[in-house]
Enzyme design. Structure first.
Site, short mmCIF file in Angstrom:
data_model
loop_
_atom_site.label_atom_id
_atom_site.label_comp_id
_atom_site.label_asym_id
_atom_site.label_seq_id
_atom_site.Cartn_x
_atom_site.Cartn_y
_atom_site.Cartn_z
N CYS A 37 0.10 3.81 2.71
CA CYS A 37 0.54 3.28 4.00
C CYS A 37 2.02 3.61 4.22
CB CYS A 37 0.35 1.76 4.08
SG CYS A 37 -1.35 1.22 3.95
N CYS B 113 0.83 -1.21 0.00
CA CYS B 113 0.00 0.00 0.00
C CYS B 113 0.87 1.26 0.00
CB CYS B 113 -0.91 -0.05 1.23
SG CYS B 113 -1.70 1.50 1.67
#
Length: 139
Positions: A34, A31
């Site tokens: 993230c 991600c």
């Protein structure tokens, strides 16, 4: 305690039970947002050593992500006194994360518990205990 704690289904309940204030970052290695949020989160952990900053790898711990209904990552959740008081998907910029932490610190947890009890009793009296957060006809 400095840095972050890796949460698993084995240590999650104990961590939340043993600590008054836990921030949880639901993330995954693939991600991009993230990875952008990680240094912001780590810095906040260093600046707030009295709080527990935890991370849940949603790939390694799908049961935890599912238990909390995590549908997009990163998602930040704050648990105080074993009550989830904040959950928001998206990578927060540093000022926003600092603001959320400050607001969470200032919350009167007795008031929060009263509100939860009132909502639960209202939901039970209307027979709607299960469908929290769903809008009627919202499909």
């Amino acid at each position: 305690m400095s840095g972050t704690v890796e949460l698993t289904k084995e240590n999650f309940d104990q961590t939340v039970a043993d600590n008054e204030f836990v921030l949880i970052d639901f993330w995954a290695d693939w991600c991009g947002p993230c990875k952008q949020f990680a240094p912001v989160y780590e810095k906040a952990a260093e600046e707030n050593p009295d709080l527990v900053f935890a991370k849940v790898d949603t790939e390694a711990q799908p049961e935890l992500a599912q238990a909390f209904g995590i549908q997009s990552i990163p998602t930040l959740m704050i648990v105080r006194d074993q009550v989830a008081i904040f959950a928001q998907p998206g990578a927060l910029p540093e000022p926003a994360l600092t603001d959320v932490i400050d607001q969470a610190r200032k919350l009167d947890m007795d008031e929060v518990r009263k509100d939860i009890a009132a909502q639960e009793s209202q939901g039970q009296s209307q027979g709607e205990g299960q469908g929290q957060g769903q809008q009627p006809g919202g499909e």
